[in-house]
Design an enzyme around this catalytic site. Sequence first.
Site, PDB file in Angstrom:
ATOM      1  N   LYS A 162     -14.833  -4.898  40.339  1.00  0.00           N
ATOM      2  CA  LYS A 162     -14.280  -3.743  39.648  1.00  0.00           C
ATOM      3  C   LYS A 162     -12.785  -3.934  39.511  1.00  0.00           C
ATOM      4  O   LYS A 162     -12.134  -4.379  40.443  1.00  0.00           O
ATOM      5  CB  LYS A 162     -14.519  -2.485  40.489  1.00  0.00           C
ATOM      6  N   MET A 194     -31.831  -4.153  39.730  1.00  0.00           N
ATOM      7  CA  MET A 194     -31.045  -3.590  38.628  1.00  0.00           C
ATOM      8  C   MET A 194     -31.934  -2.757  37.706  1.00  0.00           C
ATOM      9  O   MET A 194     -31.775  -2.795  36.486  1.00  0.00           O
ATOM     10  CB  MET A 194     -30.379  -4.716  37.817  1.00  0.00           C
ATOM     11  N   ASP A 224     -17.672  -9.557  45.120  1.00  0.00           N
ATOM     12  CA  ASP A 224     -18.313  -8.595  44.228  1.00  0.00           C
ATOM     13  C   ASP A 224     -18.381  -7.213  44.831  1.00  0.00           C
ATOM     14  O   ASP A 224     -18.179  -7.035  46.029  1.00  0.00           O
ATOM     15  CB  ASP A 224     -19.766  -9.021  44.013  1.00  0.00           C
TER      16      ASP A 224
HETATM   17  N1  SAH Z   1     -28.163 -11.514  44.366  1.00  0.00           N
HETATM   18  C1  SAH Z   1     -28.551 -10.201  44.771  1.00  0.00           C
HETATM   19  C2  SAH Z   1     -29.019  -9.351  43.610  1.00  0.00           C
HETATM   20  C3  SAH Z   1     -27.967  -9.101  42.582  1.00  0.00           C
HETATM   21  S1  SAH Z   1     -28.509  -8.038  41.326  1.00  0.00           S
HETATM   22  C4  SAH Z   1     -29.608 -10.295  45.871  1.00  0.00           C
HETATM   23  O1  SAH Z   1     -30.120 -11.378  46.140  1.00  0.00           O
HETATM   24  O2  SAH Z   1     -29.872  -9.276  46.501  1.00  0.00           O
HETATM   25  C5  SAH Z   1     -27.990  -6.482  41.929  1.00  0.00           C
HETATM   26  C6  SAH Z   1     -29.151  -5.629  42.318  1.00  0.00           C
HETATM   27  O3  SAH Z   1     -29.602  -5.950  43.610  1.00  0.00           O
HETATM   28  C7  SAH Z   1     -28.856  -4.159  42.380  1.00  0.00           C
HETATM   29  O4  SAH Z   1     -28.876  -3.560  41.108  1.00  0.00           O
HETATM   30  C8  SAH Z   1     -29.993  -3.667  43.239  1.00  0.00           C
HETATM   31  O5  SAH Z   1     -31.167  -3.583  42.476  1.00  0.00           O
HETATM   32  C9  SAH Z   1     -30.160  -4.797  44.205  1.00  0.00           C
HETATM   33  N2  SAH Z   1     -29.468  -4.553  45.484  1.00  0.00           N
HETATM   34  C10 SAH Z   1     -28.507  -5.304  46.041  1.00  0.00           C
HETATM   35  N3  SAH Z   1     -28.148  -4.821  47.243  1.00  0.00           N
HETATM   36  C11 SAH Z   1     -28.911  -3.738  47.453  1.00  0.00           C
HETATM   37  C12 SAH Z   1     -29.021  -2.811  48.528  1.00  0.00           C
HETATM   38  N4  SAH Z   1     -28.270  -2.910  49.618  1.00  0.00           N
HETATM   39  N5  SAH Z   1     -29.917  -1.812  48.415  1.00  0.00           N
HETATM   40  C13 SAH Z   1     -30.681  -1.699  47.331  1.00  0.00           C
HETATM   41  N6  SAH Z   1     -30.627  -2.552  46.297  1.00  0.00           N
HETATM   42  C14 SAH Z   1     -29.757  -3.565  46.351  1.00  0.00           C
END
Ligand code: SAH
Length: 508
Positions: free
Chosen positions: A64, A178, A42
């Site tokens: 993407k 998100m 991803d």
């Molecule tokens: N499975 C992932 C979340 C997926 S949804 C997890 O457990 O982290 C995607 C969202 O995760 C993004 O829109 C953002 O809100 C958050 N996110 C993921 N990585 C991030 C990062 N390095 N810094 C800030 N937000 C992050």
Amino acid sequence: MTECKSVKKGKVWLVGAGPSDAGLFTLKGKSVLEQADVVVFDQLVGQGILAMIPRQAKKINVGKISGNHPVPQGEINRILLEEAQAGNRVVRLKGGDPFLFGRGGEELELLCEHGVSFEIIPGITSAISVPAYHGIPVTHRDFCSSVHIITGHTRNAAQADIDYPSLVELKGTLIFLMGVASMPSICKGLMDAGMDPSMPAAVLERGTTARQRRVISDITHLVDEAEKAQVQTPAIIVVGKVCSLAEDFHWAEDRPLGTKKIMVTRPKERSSALTARLQELGAEVLEVPTIETDVILDNTALSEALKNIKNYHWIAFTSPFGVKIFFERLRELRVDIRSLTGLKFAAIGSATQKAIEEIGILVDLVPEIYEGRALGEALSHRVLADEQAAGVKQQILVPRAKIGTDEVVRPLKEAKLNYLDLPVYDTVEAPDHEFRWYDETVDYVAFTSASTVRGFVKLAEGADFSKVQAACIGEQTAQEARKYGMKTYVAPQASIDSLVECILNIQE
Ligand code: SAH
């Protein structure tokens, strides 16, 4: 008799890659990734983790495609199924944890239906680790007794189906993933449901990377403050009293290299010490080897030299890799190490010296400056003295890279000494073009030889090299970097410690 055909059985590993920092990737995830045939990943997977994907693995970016649209979920499910059915070890790599807003469950359904075996390797979720990297504990006994993770993304952006009154009632820390686009409705929703308008809140952008940023405010002002700071995705929103702790507990960016992203270009088998030192100092390290070293196979010249090793008086090594090959070949030919008795050893620098001394042989000569020319000069000096003392011509063996520079042997040649310049490995430029590794977010690029510079130039073809800040292990390497207009910083000593020191001293 039934014939036993070995059928390669495919399998899928659903792996959480963590928030971005490669150090937060699990050991199990890493070991599975290193054996993958196919990797489906991803957009949110950290670059440091993408750099761990084996070179020969098929890489499929479903975050993407050319038109900037992600691959539809159904299509991803189908890719996983087909690759596994073809007998591959498939790693499905996802940001954070695969089951937290990661659609991990959906991806398993089709596999399950077709009886494809799978494993799930959880990851560190951004929901908890990103606040931690800003000094925000998601729970704290003085402030709250629960934490809630909510998606701010809804199919109908205008009307999020979030139950604000219940959330306010719970009085726990609220974490929205998100949620950047719907931040205004989130803050308003909470206030309308009766939350104290001065409740601390934070937006945390690109957490656990060298570029991480935070905006700390309250739910009344968060939207304006975030807009002022031009917050970008990925970012998480945290609402709760714990946000105010960041002021005291922030730490990640305070480490000596906490805000620096550094590319390390040397071959993987030799980069670990440098990478570890930089990571210890807080840097985000991107290991992208731009050269590879290959042993020269069927090296008859080496075999000959080893069989006649008693004819030599000095042996000069210019890299730990050369030392390794030399002694491995010695064992293969069943030449006993005792036949080296009386032979004197020279090493270009501390790492090479260490490699020799680990075998139990103490080095006789290391030049004051760890460079080829200095080694050649110091060696000439010593050998000439030895010749005078012994009254016989001395033989020198120089096992090294095939396309090394002439710096080491030139002084030997000028002094009319007897030496054998013996290639034992080949250095090939091996830029990995699968990803766009170099961009303006890279602060420094570390070079440990002129060939790593040339490999980098190929890798980053088309980049504006005058923007590259090159940390170089020696003057020769720096000269190569300057040819392309890079801004160079030269380590005073050709050692890893000195290079790290040089990076720490860069004043921008
Ligand atoms: N499975 C992932 C979340 C997926 S949804 C997890 O457990 O982290 C995607 C969202 O995760 C993004 O829109 C953002 O809100 C958050 N996110 C993921 N990585 C991030 C990062 N390095 N810094 C800030 N937000 C992050």
